[in-house]
Scaffold this active site. Sequence first.
Site, PDB file in Angstrom:
ATOM      1  N   GLY A 227       0.817  -1.201   0.000  1.00 25.19           N
ATOM      2  CA  GLY A 227       0.000   0.000   0.000  1.00 25.19           C
ATOM      3  C   GLY A 227       0.851   1.252   0.000  1.00 25.19           C
ATOM      4  O   GLY A 227       2.084   1.194  -0.006  1.00 25.19           O
ATOM      5  N   ASP A 228       0.186   2.404  -0.033  1.00 27.14           N
ATOM      6  CA  ASP A 228       0.859   3.715   0.011  1.00 27.14           C
ATOM      7  C   ASP A 228       1.758   3.948  -1.202  1.00 27.14           C
ATOM      8  O   ASP A 228       2.724   4.699  -1.130  1.00 27.14           O
ATOM      9  CB  ASP A 228       1.689   3.867   1.293  1.00 27.14           C
TER      10      ASP A 228
ATOM     11  N   LYS B 292      -3.030   9.375  -6.749  1.00 23.88           N
ATOM     12  CA  LYS B 292      -2.565  10.380  -7.712  1.00 23.88           C
ATOM     13  C   LYS B 292      -2.712   9.877  -9.139  1.00 23.88           C
ATOM     14  O   LYS B 292      -3.129  10.618 -10.036  1.00 23.88           O
ATOM     15  CB  LYS B 292      -1.106  10.743  -7.440  1.00 23.88           C
TER      16      LYS B 292
ATOM     17  N   ARG C  25     -22.459 -13.642   7.336  1.00 21.23           N
ATOM     18  CA  ARG C  25     -23.827 -13.399   6.863  1.00 21.23           C
ATOM     19  C   ARG C  25     -24.705 -12.714   7.907  1.00 21.23           C
ATOM     20  O   ARG C  25     -25.897 -12.974   8.009  1.00 21.23           O
ATOM     21  CB  ARG C  25     -24.474 -14.708   6.379  1.00 21.23           C
TER      22      ARG C  25
ATOM     23  N   ASN D 250      -9.936   2.580   5.763  1.00 23.59           N
ATOM     24  CA  ASN D 250      -8.553   2.324   6.171  1.00 23.59           C
ATOM     25  C   ASN D 250      -7.577   2.730   5.080  1.00 23.59           C
ATOM     26  O   ASN D 250      -6.381   2.856   5.313  1.00 23.59           O
ATOM     27  CB  ASN D 250      -8.342   0.855   6.535  1.00 23.59           C
TER      28      ASN D 250
ATOM     29  N   LYS E  67      -1.324   5.383  -5.524  1.00 22.94           N
ATOM     30  CA  LYS E  67      -2.363   5.020  -6.496  1.00 22.94           C
ATOM     31  C   LYS E  67      -3.352   6.154  -6.728  1.00 22.94           C
ATOM     32  O   LYS E  67      -3.822   6.370  -7.842  1.00 22.94           O
ATOM     33  CB  LYS E  67      -3.111   3.781  -6.008  1.00 22.94           C
TER      34      LYS E  67
ATOM     35  N   ARG F 145       5.890   5.326   8.250  1.00 20.83           N
ATOM     36  CA  ARG F 145       6.049   4.109   7.465  1.00 20.83           C
ATOM     37  C   ARG F 145       7.477   3.590   7.594  1.00 20.83           C
ATOM     38  O   ARG F 145       8.431   4.365   7.623  1.00 20.83           O
ATOM     39  CB  ARG F 145       5.739   4.393   5.990  1.00 20.83           C
TER      40      ARG F 145
ATOM     41  N   GLN G 101      -5.083  -0.227  -0.569  1.00 18.50           N
ATOM     42  CA  GLN G 101      -4.004  -1.045  -0.004  1.00 18.50           C
ATOM     43  C   GLN G 101      -3.056  -1.530  -1.121  1.00 18.50           C
ATOM     44  O   GLN G 101      -2.883  -0.860  -2.121  1.00 18.50           O
ATOM     45  CB  GLN G 101      -4.571  -2.220   0.809  1.00 18.50           C
TER      46      GLN G 101
ATOM     47  N   ARG H  41       0.856   7.267  11.085  1.00 21.86           N
ATOM     48  CA  ARG H  41       2.008   6.499  11.560  1.00 21.86           C
ATOM     49  C   ARG H  41       3.182   6.611  10.584  1.00 21.86           C
ATOM     50  O   ARG H  41       2.984   6.672   9.374  1.00 21.86           O
ATOM     51  CB  ARG H  41       1.639   5.022  11.715  1.00 21.86           C
TER      52      ARG H  41
ATOM     53  N   GLY I 280      -6.082   5.485   2.352  1.00 19.71           N
ATOM     54  CA  GLY I 280      -5.964   6.937   2.267  1.00 19.71           C
ATOM     55  C   GLY I 280      -5.262   7.326   0.986  1.00 19.71           C
ATOM     56  O   GLY I 280      -4.109   6.977   0.778  1.00 19.71           O
ATOM     57  N   HIS I 281      -5.976   8.016   0.100  1.00 17.97           N
ATOM     58  CA  HIS I 281      -5.387   8.440  -1.165  1.00 17.97           C
ATOM     59  C   HIS I 281      -5.184   9.946  -1.146  1.00 17.97           C
ATOM     60  O   HIS I 281      -6.141  10.714  -1.037  1.00 17.97           O
ATOM     61  CB  HIS I 281      -6.282   8.019  -2.336  1.00 17.97           C
TER      62      HIS I 281
ATOM     63  N   ASP J 284      11.422  10.934  -7.787  1.00 19.32           N
ATOM     64  CA  ASP J 284      12.146  12.139  -7.373  1.00 19.32           C
ATOM     65  C   ASP J 284      12.702  12.040  -5.954  1.00 19.32           C
ATOM     66  O   ASP J 284      13.662  12.742  -5.616  1.00 19.32           O
ATOM     67  CB  ASP J 284      11.232  13.364  -7.479  1.00 19.32           C
TER      68      ASP J 284
END
Length: 430
Positions: free
Chosen positions: A13-14, A19, A144, A39, A17, A306, A225, A304, A41-42, A334
Amino acid sequence: MKKNIVILGTQWGDEGKGKIVDFLSSNSSYVVRYHGGNNAGHTLVVNKKKIILHLIPSGLLYPNVIGIISNGVVISPFELIKEIKMLEENGYFINKRLYISPSAPLILPYHIQMDLAREKKLGNYLLGTTGRGIGPAYEDKIARRSLQIGDLKNKKELSRKLEIIVDYYNSQLVSFYKCKPIDYKNILKDLLEITDFIYDMIQDTTNILHQAIKDKKRIIFEGAQGSLLDIDHGTYPYVTSSNSTIGGVMTGTGLGPKNLDYILGVTKAYSTRVGQGPFPTELFNDVDHYLSTTGQEFGSTTGRKRRTGWLDGVALRYAVKINSLSALCITKLDVLDNLKEIKICTSYKNINSLENYNNFSNVNLNNIIPIYEVYPGWMKKTSGIKNIEDLPQEARNYIHHIEKIAKIPVDIISTGPDRLDTILVKKLFF
């Protein structure tokens, strides 16, 4: 020219995506979230202004795009409304442009309470969840007993079902976890107050998407994710609760695989991971500090820090294989601009074959020693470059090495957080 594109992460994840979804959405008609919940975050940067989305599809910053939150997503209705209002405050109005599947499970306060209680009980063996109630909500789906978005349209049934499920959770929260009980009447009151706000958004999203396919509309499927967090194919048990690999698109939307034209894997130019779990290329030195600070490697959902490491070519090949990736997008190139040398892990010492990353649970982690190839850095600014010919030769060589390791082309390169800081190596649907 590709009609329907899946954009998913190849790491933990992170990867950036959001962007890329935002960048490609200007020429699409629909953007679809098909799994996960808030959960994810973009982070989007438009004209130097940062917008962070958790549930709403990233493409909705364009006024021509219709957003779909499909049945594979678990939804906190309160967080959804908060996000819609945040967008309105920033000048983005999505009224009549967002549709939600009635089959999408609800995340409610008892899911969050259970998530937090479990992590506290696990102590040093915690999984490192985001504490958003994602796991318990998916458990309810599989067992269910979920309340779904569609249940909001029937107040009597909503009340009956809610009382039963709150009683089920309270029996555990109070007796085992020693927590205060949840009052189902308070939850019901809060739900009834917000139902009118999203009532008209609740539509048959599977039918909408099939009609869009029939009308030859352009669709982007937005993953959350990353592949190594997939519940079936990731580094179990340190994974998410949904399928973040390609299969999640089909089960999460009701579309078949023949409707997918192109699968783009987003890969950071290095590796990061939030929370617990194996991370073979993790760094604990000055390079870690450099990547963390220069790359602003802090979770957009939890805040948090990374964990950082070199690009893991073994993991990348695995992600290519299990997702049938068409091509890669390399982000945060970059961030590497000021490094004198850059490494890529190409294999692991003492492990002849690690074909499936979910086998990590059966492998002695002390034996996973990465073997690296070392490449010279470019020590020149790449930030904001929009043509591949303008990249330093060493940066182009690095991209070429990634292509050789992954055995698929790199079609997009991100050189900064803004949507325009992007190199389109190959035309997709532009």
